[in-house]
Scaffold this motif. Structure first.
Motif, short mmCIF file in Angstrom:
data_model
loop_
_atom_site.label_atom_id
_atom_site.label_comp_id
_atom_site.label_asym_id
_atom_site.label_seq_id
_atom_site.Cartn_x
_atom_site.Cartn_y
_atom_site.Cartn_z
N UNK A 1 3.49 11.23 -9.49
CA UNK A 1 2.49 11.70 -10.46
C UNK A 1 2.15 10.61 -11.48
N UNK A 2 2.18 9.35 -11.02
CA UNK A 2 1.82 8.22 -11.87
C UNK A 2 0.41 7.77 -11.49
N UNK A 3 -0.48 7.73 -12.44
CA UNK A 3 -1.86 7.33 -12.18
C UNK A 3 -1.94 5.82 -11.97
N UNK A 4 -2.46 5.38 -10.84
CA UNK A 4 -2.58 3.93 -10.61
C UNK A 4 -3.68 3.33 -11.46
N UNK A 5 -3.59 2.04 -11.71
CA UNK A 5 -4.62 1.29 -12.41
C UNK A 5 -5.29 0.34 -11.41
N UNK A 6 -6.33 -0.35 -11.88
CA UNK A 6 -7.02 -1.30 -11.01
C UNK A 6 -6.05 -2.35 -10.49
N UNK A 7 -5.16 -2.83 -11.37
CA UNK A 7 -4.20 -3.87 -10.96
C UNK A 7 -3.22 -3.37 -9.90
N UNK A 8 -3.01 -2.06 -9.86
CA UNK A 8 -2.08 -1.49 -8.88
C UNK A 8 -2.57 -1.71 -7.45
N UNK A 9 -3.88 -1.76 -7.27
CA UNK A 9 -4.47 -1.90 -5.94
C UNK A 9 -4.56 -3.36 -5.48
N UNK A 10 -4.48 -4.28 -6.44
CA UNK A 10 -4.67 -5.68 -6.11
C UNK A 10 -3.77 -6.22 -5.01
N UNK A 11 -2.44 -6.02 -5.08
CA UNK A 11 -1.55 -6.60 -4.06
C UNK A 11 -1.92 -6.19 -2.63
N UNK A 12 -2.15 -4.89 -2.42
CA UNK A 12 -2.50 -4.43 -1.07
C UNK A 12 -3.89 -4.91 -0.66
N UNK A 13 -4.86 -4.78 -1.56
CA UNK A 13 -6.24 -5.15 -1.24
C UNK A 13 -6.36 -6.63 -0.91
N UNK A 14 -5.84 -7.47 -1.80
CA UNK A 14 -5.94 -8.92 -1.56
C UNK A 14 -5.09 -9.33 -0.36
N UNK B 1 0.83 -1.20 0.00
CA UNK B 1 0.00 0.00 0.00
C UNK B 1 0.86 1.26 0.00
N UNK B 2 1.99 1.22 0.73
CA UNK B 2 2.90 2.36 0.74
C UNK B 2 3.48 2.61 -0.65
N UNK B 3 3.80 1.52 -1.36
CA UNK B 3 4.31 1.66 -2.73
C UNK B 3 3.28 2.32 -3.62
N UNK B 4 2.02 2.02 -3.38
CA UNK B 4 0.94 2.65 -4.13
C UNK B 4 0.92 4.16 -3.88
N UNK B 5 1.14 4.56 -2.64
CA UNK B 5 1.18 5.99 -2.31
C UNK B 5 2.39 6.66 -2.96
N UNK B 6 3.52 5.96 -2.96
CA UNK B 6 4.73 6.51 -3.59
C UNK B 6 4.50 6.69 -5.10
N UNK B 7 3.73 5.80 -5.70
CA UNK B 7 3.41 5.92 -7.11
C UNK B 7 2.73 7.25 -7.39
N UNK B 8 1.80 7.62 -6.52
CA UNK B 8 1.10 8.89 -6.67
C UNK B 8 2.05 10.07 -6.49
N UNK B 9 3.02 9.92 -5.59
CA UNK B 9 4.01 10.97 -5.38
C UNK B 9 4.81 11.25 -6.66
#
Length: 580
Positions: A200-213, A190-198
Motif C-alpha cells: 500500500x505504498x504509492x510509487x513515485x515517478x522515480x520508482x519506475x525509472x530502474x525498470x523502465x530504463x 519491476x517486481x519490486x515495484x509491484x511489491x511496493x503496491x502490495x
C-alpha cells in the motif's frame, strides 16, 4: 558477527512472506500462481533467515547492557520527583544512543558518498547488536545503489532489512530496484515495484525509472511499454527523460505506432525538447524504415476535423505521406515560416475557460502563501483600477545589471509598452514597497515619477513579507494581458502551479527585454507556438530548448516529404488568431 545471507542464490518473495508471517493480516500472500522464480528455494531462504537472525553471545551481552541502562534511566525519569524532559533533551539522548550515533555517521557518509565507510559502520553495528531502523537501511541502500562496489552488499542489506522485519517505504523499494537494474535485472526491478503496491505504498515517478530504463537499455520494448502502462494506471505522468527513453526503444525496434505516440506525448508534456531527444527524433526520420511508413492518401475532412478539435498544430491521425523524409536542422523567422520547407507554423488556441480557471487557482495559492490579507487587498485594488493592457515586473526590469536599480530604464520600457497598447494606457507596474520608499526612489526626479504613476493608478507597492511574483503574474492572467519580465519563471514558486496550461500561457503573453544593442528593445511574444507541430500535409517541426540568451536563435528540426498529396493550400488553420 552473524553470517551474511547470500541473496543471489534466492529471491525476495519468501522474505516478504516472512516479514509479516505472524500478523493476522499479512500484506503479501503467495500461492500457486506466484512466478516460480519467487517460490524456489523458499525453504533454504527461511533457513538462512533463521540462522542469520541469531547473534553472538557477546553481541547480545553488549546490547543487553545498553537496554538495561536505558531501562534504568527511564524508570528514574518515571519517579514522582523527576522533571519531565523537553523535546530538545529527548533528542539529545536519542543522538547519544548507539542508533543515534550510527545515524549521524551514516548521514556524513551519504553526504560525501563514502560507501566503504558506510559498509564498515554497518558491519560494526551488526556485530555490536545495534538495532537498525528504516533510516539507517535507506541510507545504506542509497549509497549501494550508486556504486558498482555496493551492488552485491546492497542486496544483502536489503534482505537483512526484511529479515529484521523493518517496514520498507517508497525510498527503500526504489533503491532496491536501482540495485536490481544495475545488475541488469529490470524484471526484478519491476517486481519490486509491484511489491511496493502490495505494501500500500504509492510509487513515485522515480520508482519506475530502474525498470523502465532497464528494459529500454536491453531493447525489450514490450516490457518497457508494460512499465509505461503501469505508470499511467498509477496516475503518474512521464517526463522528457522517460518519454525520450521510450521513443528511443521504439525507434530502434521500428515501432512506428509508438514513435508517433511518443512524439504526441512529448508535444503535450515537454513542448520543446533537449538536445539528446532532438537527436533521437532526427534518427527516426533519417531511417529507411520511416520512409516506408505513412498513408499515401487520406480523408481531408478527417484531418481538418482533427486539427480543429486539437486547437491547431496537430491532427493526431497518424503518419501522412510517403517516401523519403527531407530532414534539416533549421530556424523559424519572426513571421513563423520554416526556413527549410517554407511552411508557416501556427499559433495554438488557448481556451478562455482555462485562463479563468488558472487565475482562480493562482489566487488560491497566493492567498495561502500570503502571511496576512495583503493579496486579498490587491485583488480588490485590481478590480477597481483594472483591467490593464500590460503588467510590468518592476524589480526584474529595473535591475539592469542585476545589482543597481534604474528608474530611468524602468520608465523607458513602460513608455515603450504604452506605445504598444491599443488604448495607449500606461501598464500596471508592480514594485516592492522598499523599491518605492527607499534607495534610488528618494531622489527628486524618481519621486516625481513614482507620484505620477500613483496618481494615474498604475503603480502597486507590494507589502513587506509578500512575494512580488504572485502579484504581477496574477494581474497579467486576470487581465488577460501582456507581461513584461525577463524572469524565466522556473523556480519553486512557479512549479507549485503544476499545470500544463502555464507554459502555454507564458509563451503567448510574456514580453522580454533585450539589451544587446545597449538600448532596451522589447521582444513581443512569437506569432506562432513554440511546440512540436504536425501539419496538415504530414510535415513535422520540432523545437529545441534554448538558453536565456535572447539573441541566440532557436534550433528547429524540420522533417518534410513531397507535397504531391499536400493539403497546404486546402487547409488554413483558424489558430492564427490568439485567444486570450
Amino acid at each position: 558477527m552473524p553470517p551474511r545471507p547470500t541473496f543471489l542464490t534466492t529471491r525476495l518473495t519468501p522474505l516478504f512472506s516472512s516479514l509479516f508471517s505472524h500478523s493476522q493480516s499479512p500484506y503479501v500472500s503467495f500461492n500457486s500462481n506466484t512466478p516460480c522464480f519467487f517460490r524456489r528455494n523458499a525453504t533454504r531462504t527461511l533457513t538462512t533467515i533463521a540462522s542469520s537472525s541469531s547473534t553472538s553471545s557477546s553481541s547480545r551481552r553488549t546490547f543487553s547492557r545498553y537496554r538495561k541502562s536505558q531501562s534504568h534511566h527511564l524508570s528514574t525519569l518515571a519517579e514522582p520527583t523527576a522533571v519531565k524532559l523537553s523535546t530538545k533533551a529527548r533528542r539529545r539522548i536519542a543522538r547519544g544512543s548507539p542508533e543515534g550515533i550510527l545515524k549521524h555517521k551514516l548521514d556524513g557518509c551519504s553526504k560525501t558518498g563514502n560507501l566503504v565507510e558506510a559498509l564498515r559502520l554497518y558491519d560494526a553495528a551488526r556485530n555490536d547488536g545495534v538495532s537498525m531502523n528504516l533510516d539507517h537501511y535507506n541510507k545504506l541502500l542509497y549509497l549501494c545503489s550508486a556504486s558498482e562496489l555496493g551492488l552485491k552488499r546492497g542486496m544483502e542489506i536489503f534482505q537483512q532489512m526484511l529479515i529484521d522485519r523493518v517496514l520498507p517505504n517508497e525510498a527503500t523499494f526504489t533503491n532496491a530496484a536501482r540495485l536490481a537494474a544495475a545488475k541488469n535485472d529490470p524484471d526484478m526491478a519491476f517486481e519490486l515495484l509491484q511489491r511496493m503496491k502490495d505494501f500500500a505504498i504509492a510509487p513515485k515517478l522515480r520508482s519506475y525509472g530502474p525498470a523502465l530504463y532497464g528494459f529500454c537499455k536491453t531493447g525489450d520494448a514490450n516490457k518497457a511499454y508494460e512499465v509505461d502502462a503501469d505508470m499511467i494506471d498509477s496516475g503518474i505522468a512521464a517526463e522528457e527523460s522517460e518519454l525520450s527513453a521510450l521513443l528511443e526503444v521504439s525507434v530502434s525496434s521500428n515501432r512506428e505506432d509508438k514513435v508517433y505516440e511518443m512524439l504526441q506525448r512529448l508535444r503535450t508534456t515537454v513542448r520543446q525538447v533537449s538536445e539528446s531527444t532532438f537527436d533521437v527524433i532526427e534518427s527516426w526520420f533519417n531511417k529507411e524504415f520511416a520512409s516506408k511508413i505513412g498513408e499515401k492518401s487520406w480523408d481531408v475532412n478527417r484531418i481538418r476535423e482533427g486539427i480543429a478539435r486539437g486547437g491547431g498544430g496537430w491532427h493526431g491521425q497518424g503518419w501522412l505521406g510517403s517516401g523519403q523524409w527531407k530532414v534539416a536542422k533549421t530556424h523559424v523567422n519572426q513571421d513563423g515560416h520554416c526556413l527549410s520547407c517554407g511552411e508557416k507554423l501556427v499559433s495554438i488556441d488557448i481556451d478562455p475557460k482555462e485562463t479563468e480557471n488558472f487565475a482562480d487557482s493562482l489566487s488560491i495559492l497566493a492567498c495561502k502563501k500570503d502571511p496576512k490579507l495583503s493579496f486579498i487587498h490587491f485583488k480588490k485594488w485590481l478590480k477597481r483600477y483594472g483591467p490593464f493592457d500590460a503588467v510590468v515586473d518592476g524589480a526584474n526590469i529595473g535591475l539592469a545589471d542585476g545589482q543597481h536599480f534604474s528608474f530611468a530604464r524602468l520608465r523607458f520600457v513602460v513608455e515603450e509598452l504604452r506605445q504598444m497598447s491599443p488604448t495607449k494606457r500606461l501598464p500596471l507596474i508592480i514594485l516592492h514597497v522598499n523599491r518605492v520608499n527607499c534607495g534610488p526612489a528618494l531622489s527628486p526626479n524618481n519621486r516625481r515619477l513614482i507620484e505620477s504613476w500613483k496618481k494615474n493608478g498604475v503603480l502597486y507597492a507590494t507589502p513587506q513579507g509578500s512575494n512580488d511574483d504572485w502579484y504581477w503574474l496574477y494581474a497579467a492572467v486576470r487581465c488577460k494581458c501582456l507581461l513584461l519580465t525577463n524572469d524565466e519563471m522556473r523556480d519553486h514558486l512557479f512549479q507549485l502551479l503544476g499545470s500544463s496550461f502555464f507554459p502555454r500561457w507564458k509563451e503567448k503573453h510574456q514580453v522580454r527585454v533585450s539589451t544587446s544593442t545597449g538600448k532596451p528593445v522589447l521582444i513581443p511574444p512569437p506569432c506562432y507556438s513554440i511546440v512540436i507541430q504536425e501539419s496538415a500535409n504530414g510535415n513535422w517541426h520540432v523545437p529545441s530548448v534554448t538558453g536565456d540568451d535572447l539573441d541566440i536563435p532557436r534550433k528547429w528540426l524540420c522533417a518534410s516529404r513531397s507535397r504531391e498529396k499536400s493539403l497546404h493550400n486546402l487547409w488554413k488553420s483558424t489558430s492564427t488568431t490568439v485567444y486570450t
